[in-house]
Design a protein around this motif. Sequence first.
Motif, PDB file in Angstrom:
ATOM      1  N   VAL A 116       0.848  -1.196   0.000  1.00  0.00           N
ATOM      2  CA  VAL A 116       0.000   0.000   0.000  1.00  0.00           C
ATOM      3  C   VAL A 116       0.883   1.245   0.000  1.00  0.00           C
ATOM      4  O   VAL A 116       2.034   1.216   0.442  1.00  0.00           O
ATOM      5  CB  VAL A 116      -0.957   0.011   1.214  1.00  0.00           C
ATOM      6  CG1 VAL A 116      -1.916  -1.163   1.142  1.00  0.00           C
ATOM      7  CG2 VAL A 116      -0.185  -0.027   2.515  1.00  0.00           C
ATOM      8  N   PHE A 117       0.344   2.336  -0.528  1.00  0.00           N
ATOM      9  CA  PHE A 117       1.069   3.604  -0.583  1.00  0.00           C
ATOM     10  C   PHE A 117       0.055   4.738  -0.542  1.00  0.00           C
ATOM     11  O   PHE A 117      -1.128   4.550  -0.839  1.00  0.00           O
ATOM     12  CB  PHE A 117       1.931   3.688  -1.851  1.00  0.00           C
ATOM     13  CG  PHE A 117       1.138   3.611  -3.125  1.00  0.00           C
ATOM     14  CD1 PHE A 117       0.685   4.758  -3.759  1.00  0.00           C
ATOM     15  CD2 PHE A 117       0.836   2.390  -3.691  1.00  0.00           C
ATOM     16  CE1 PHE A 117      -0.054   4.689  -4.934  1.00  0.00           C
ATOM     17  CE2 PHE A 117       0.096   2.296  -4.868  1.00  0.00           C
ATOM     18  CZ  PHE A 117      -0.354   3.460  -5.487  1.00  0.00           C
ATOM     19  N   ASP A 118       0.540   5.911  -0.160  1.00  0.00           N
ATOM     20  CA  ASP A 118      -0.325   7.093  -0.096  1.00  0.00           C
ATOM     21  C   ASP A 118      -0.124   8.018  -1.291  1.00  0.00           C
ATOM     22  O   ASP A 118      -1.057   8.635  -1.767  1.00  0.00           O
ATOM     23  CB  ASP A 118      -0.068   7.875   1.201  1.00  0.00           C
ATOM     24  CG  ASP A 118      -0.493   7.088   2.429  1.00  0.00           C
ATOM     25  OD1 ASP A 118      -1.586   6.463   2.396  1.00  0.00           O
ATOM     26  OD2 ASP A 118       0.267   7.076   3.410  1.00  0.00           O
ATOM     27  N   GLU A 119       1.112   8.126  -1.780  1.00  0.00           N
ATOM     28  CA  GLU A 119       1.446   9.012  -2.892  1.00  0.00           C
ATOM     29  C   GLU A 119       2.139   8.221  -3.996  1.00  0.00           C
ATOM     30  O   GLU A 119       2.819   7.234  -3.717  1.00  0.00           O
ATOM     31  CB  GLU A 119       2.381  10.134  -2.416  1.00  0.00           C
ATOM     32  CG  GLU A 119       1.805  10.998  -1.303  1.00  0.00           C
ATOM     33  CD  GLU A 119       0.634  11.839  -1.767  1.00  0.00           C
ATOM     34  OE1 GLU A 119       0.612  12.231  -2.961  1.00  0.00           O
ATOM     35  OE2 GLU A 119      -0.270  12.104  -0.950  1.00  0.00           O
ATOM     36  N   ASP A 120       2.009   8.680  -5.236  1.00  0.00           N
ATOM     37  CA  ASP A 120       2.637   7.987  -6.353  1.00  0.00           C
ATOM     38  C   ASP A 120       4.143   7.850  -6.172  1.00  0.00           C
ATOM     39  O   ASP A 120       4.719   6.798  -6.466  1.00  0.00           O
ATOM     40  CB  ASP A 120       2.335   8.698  -7.668  1.00  0.00           C
ATOM     41  CG  ASP A 120       0.886   8.541  -8.096  1.00  0.00           C
ATOM     42  OD1 ASP A 120       0.136   7.798  -7.437  1.00  0.00           O
ATOM     43  OD2 ASP A 120       0.501   9.174  -9.098  1.00  0.00           O
TER      44      ASP A 120
END
Length: 127
Positions: free
Chosen positions: A39-43
């Motif tokens: 999972v990630f929040d920003e590209d």
Amino acid sequence: MQTHGYEHWWSFPLPRYDDGAECPIWQEEVFGPVLAIQVFDEDDQAFALAEHPVYGLAAGVHTASLPRAMRAIRTLKAGTVWVNRYGRSSDFVIPTGGFGGSGIGKDLGRQAFEANLRLKSVLMAAE
């Protein structure tokens, strides 16, 4: 792993969810029915997670945004980038192969043909 009478080892499809950066699934090329999920929040965080110092066989991007997909294609260091799909093409004109330690050269396409050519220059005096 199970064999069930076959000569080769195999396993049932296996989802792996963010086991940490040191987990072998993030450090090695894994071939088989494995879905690796991080999972990630920003590209930019996603691109950092996808960056590998050695391997670059393939990458997959799922997005509804064409500009976001194009940025990912430019940023990811992989020989194949799938956008909103997975799987090889049946078009044998498209070369396949990885970057870095993920394979040597390309399969299929003009690039594979040219990689197998042996060019020779000949200089001869005319009499």
